[in-house]
Design an enzyme around this catalytic site. Structure first.
Site, mmCIF file in Angstrom:
data_model
loop_
_atom_site.group_PDB
_atom_site.id
_atom_site.type_symbol
_atom_site.label_atom_id
_atom_site.label_comp_id
_atom_site.label_asym_id
_atom_site.label_seq_id
_atom_site.Cartn_x
_atom_site.Cartn_y
_atom_site.Cartn_z
ATOM 1 N N SER A 93 15.345 21.927 -15.696
ATOM 2 C CA SER A 93 14.176 22.682 -15.955
ATOM 3 C C SER A 93 14.565 23.923 -16.697
ATOM 4 C CB SER A 93 13.599 22.823 -14.987
ATOM 5 O OG SER A 93 12.879 24.027 -14.819
ATOM 6 N N HIS A 147 0.893 -1.327 0.017
ATOM 7 C CA HIS A 147 0.237 0.007 0.017
ATOM 8 C C HIS A 147 1.093 1.191 -0.062
ATOM 9 C CE1 HIS A 147 -3.230 -2.708 1.264
ATOM 10 N NE2 HIS A 147 -2.566 -3.110 2.029
ATOM 11 N N GLN A 194 -4.227 -4.575 -43.640
ATOM 12 C CA GLN A 194 -3.210 -3.758 -44.281
ATOM 13 C C GLN A 194 -2.877 -2.831 -42.924
ATOM 14 O OE1 GLN A 194 -2.309 -2.103 -48.026
ATOM 15 N NE2 GLN A 194 -2.623 -0.103 -47.338
ATOM 16 N N GLU A 242 10.180 8.614 -16.806
ATOM 17 C CA GLU A 242 8.801 9.136 -17.084
ATOM 18 C C GLU A 242 8.352 8.851 -18.564
ATOM 19 O OE1 GLU A 242 8.159 13.378 -15.128
ATOM 20 O OE2 GLU A 242 10.283 13.386 -15.850
ATOM 21 N N LYS A 291 16.338 21.679 -10.681
ATOM 22 C CA LYS A 291 15.632 20.434 -11.190
ATOM 23 C C LYS A 291 16.726 19.716 -11.957
ATOM 24 C CE LYS A 291 11.901 19.560 -11.027
ATOM 25 N NZ LYS A 291 10.477 20.158 -11.582
HETATM 26 N N1 ARG Z 1 -0.401 -4.249 -48.888
HETATM 27 C C1 ARG Z 1 -1.252 -5.189 -48.498
HETATM 28 C C2 ARG Z 1 -1.161 -5.483 -46.958
HETATM 29 O O1 ARG Z 1 -0.505 -5.094 -46.364
HETATM 30 C C3 ARG Z 1 -0.404 -6.586 -48.963
HETATM 31 C C4 ARG Z 1 -1.586 -7.424 -49.543
HETATM 32 C C5 ARG Z 1 -2.562 -7.009 -50.246
HETATM 33 N N2 ARG Z 1 -3.473 -7.937 -50.895
HETATM 34 C C6 ARG Z 1 -4.518 -7.738 -51.558
HETATM 35 N N3 ARG Z 1 -5.244 -8.821 -51.919
HETATM 36 N N4 ARG Z 1 -4.805 -6.438 -51.589
HETATM 37 O O2 ARG Z 1 -2.201 -6.176 -46.464
#
Ligand code: ARG
Length: 456
Positions: A279, A158, A324, A292, A285
């Site tokens: 600071s 605590h 993606q 941090e 400081k």
């Molecule tokens: N740039 C795409 C990704 O990172 C690669 C795969 C794309 N495939 C597709 N069928 N468009 O996911």
């Protein structure tokens, strides 16, 4: 315009410029270039071995890919947003260089299994680097423990003084956490180190490929077992971010302690100047910026985990363009974890302990009260009664402004006549610490045993 695209055949109109930018990933996935080329080279060689393309064609492709790698590394290649991602940027360059034969590279492959292999190769490499950083941090914690075996500090629950502990014991507590993080990381590395290439777009490929051979070339332990899963699995990235979240949680706890301990109020440690800043207004400081910031960066790592989980939630099989979006959270997590570990390993190794202040603090707050209770128990008193006796003793101390070791024997005996003058052997800081000898305890001999075990 549409003809410039590797997939332009089906299209009659050019892609809208902004759509092109919006859908492109090249700005961030270019960091995968080395792994993309490594995967493509293995794939091309396999195509040649399996006589899916001529061996000479495979050799041309491999040589072309090697040149592209050299040029990227020399900064000679400018990636194009119109070519969307790293996979098509590399492939388009290849065709530009070696002609139509370059177009044979993508036989029996899709970007869907290609990106899956690229991320795994990349992450595997980064994990190996991170494992090295984790060992370094462990070594710094052990070094602190070894060099400060005489130092006693208050142990808290605590955040109230509880029982005295060895500073070494406290440092080794963090070593345990980091060691578990390391084992988690090794564990997930083993799980994802299987090769997805061969899954094609989603259903597999009609060509007589040799997946096992490619897997061996690329250092995978085996091949994935289901093509749909191979192209839609991002569990490994999520597991990595979960590992990273736990690690950062540990680092943030250590950070918090270092920040508190550096304050004038605690004054338990001094961080090296190299890890602090001043600071602009208050000349006195010296701010613990590094801990941090690491504490602060924990937030983005948690955020990345949540991003990935949310990204993958409810996605139907198999690949979806949503995926993606897996890269930036993963990359940011890797960068943040690497930076934090690297700086922590050095900072901990150089940290100076203010042993006298720790000792003074350890003696405050009746930290040996439990030892008096245990003493009474050894003289035959049930623990609950002993707790009561010492509770009253502490209240007396509070009222009279005394500390437990300062009480006279008569004062002690006011509370229990079981107490004799050997009590003074039990209420010193050293006695309290060293009485906790069982494995995992804070006694110097227990800590030394632990350090010896770690040395092996
Ligand atoms: N740039 C795409 C990704 O990172 C690669 C795969 C794309 N495939 C597709 N069928 N468009 O996911």
């Amino acid at each position: 315009m549409s003809q410039d695209k590797l997939w332009g055949g089906r299209f009659t109109q050019p892609t809208d410029k902004f759509v092109e930018e919006f859908t492109a990933s090249i700005e961030f996935d270019q960091r995968l270039y080395r792994y993309d080329i490594q995967g493509s080279k293995a794939h091309a060689e396999m195509l040649g071995r399996q006589q899916i393309i001529a061996a000479s064609e495979a050799q041309q492709i491999i040589a072309g890919l090697d040149e592209i790698l050299t040029d990227i590394e020399a900064g000679k290649i400018k990636f194009s947003v119109a070519l969307e991602d790293i996979h098509m940027n590399v492939e388009a360059r290849l065709i530009e260089r070696i002609g139509a034969v370059g177009g044979k590279l993508h036989t029996g492959r899709s970007r869907n299994d290609q990106v899956a292999v690229d991320i795994r190769l990349y992450l595997r490499d980064e994990i190996d680097t991170i494992l090295g950083y984790l060992s370094k941090l462990e070594a710094s914690l052990v070094k602190q423990a070894e060099e400060n075996l005489d130092v006693i500090m208050p142990g808290y629950t605590h955040l109230q003084t509880a029982q005295p502990v060895l500073y070494s014991h406290h440092m080794l507590a963090y070593r345990e956490m980091i060691a578990r993080d390391s084992s988690r990381l090794q564990d997930l590395r083993t799980r994802f180190n299987v090769m997805p290439l061969g899954a094609g777009a989603l259903a597999g490929t009609t060509f007589p490929i040799d997946r096992e051979w490619v897997a061996g070339q690329l250092g995978f332990e085996g091949v994935t077992r289901n093509s749909l899963d191979s192209v839609s699995d991002r569990d490994f990235a999520i597991e990595f971010c979960a590992f990273a979240g736990i690690l950062m949680m540990h680092l943030s706890r250590l950070s918090e302690e270092l920040i508190l301990w550096s304050s004038a109020d605690f004054s338990f440690i001094e961080l090296s100047d190299a890890f602090c800043t001043g600071s602009s207004i208050m000349p006195q400081k010296k701010n613990p910026d590094v801990p941090e910031l690491v504490r602060g960066k924990t937030g983005r790592v948690y955020g990345n985990l949540i991003s990935l989980l949310t990204l993958m939630k409810s996605l139907p099989l198999a690949y979806n363009k949503d995926m993606q979006e897996d890269k930036e959270p993963l990359f940011d997590t890797i960068d943040t974890v690497k930076g934090s570990l690297k700086i922590f390993a050095d900072m901990i190794a150089e940290m100076k302990v203010k042993a006298d202040n720790m000792r003074i603090a350890a003696a405050r707050g009746f930290s040996t009260a439990t030892d008096v209770a245990d003493y009474c128990v050894r003289k035959g008193l049930p623990f609950r009664q002993a707790h009561e006796v010492v509770g009253k003793t502490v209240r007396y101390c509070v009222e009279t402004g005394k500390d437990i070791p300062d009480l006279t024997l008569d004062e002690f005996r006011e509370f229990s006549d079981l107490i004799e003058d050997d009590i003074y052997d039990f209420v010193t800081l050293e006695a309290s610490v060293n009485a906790r000898k069982a494995t995992g305890g804070t006694a110097r001999e227990a800590v030394e045993r632990e350090l010896a075990r770690l040395k092996q």
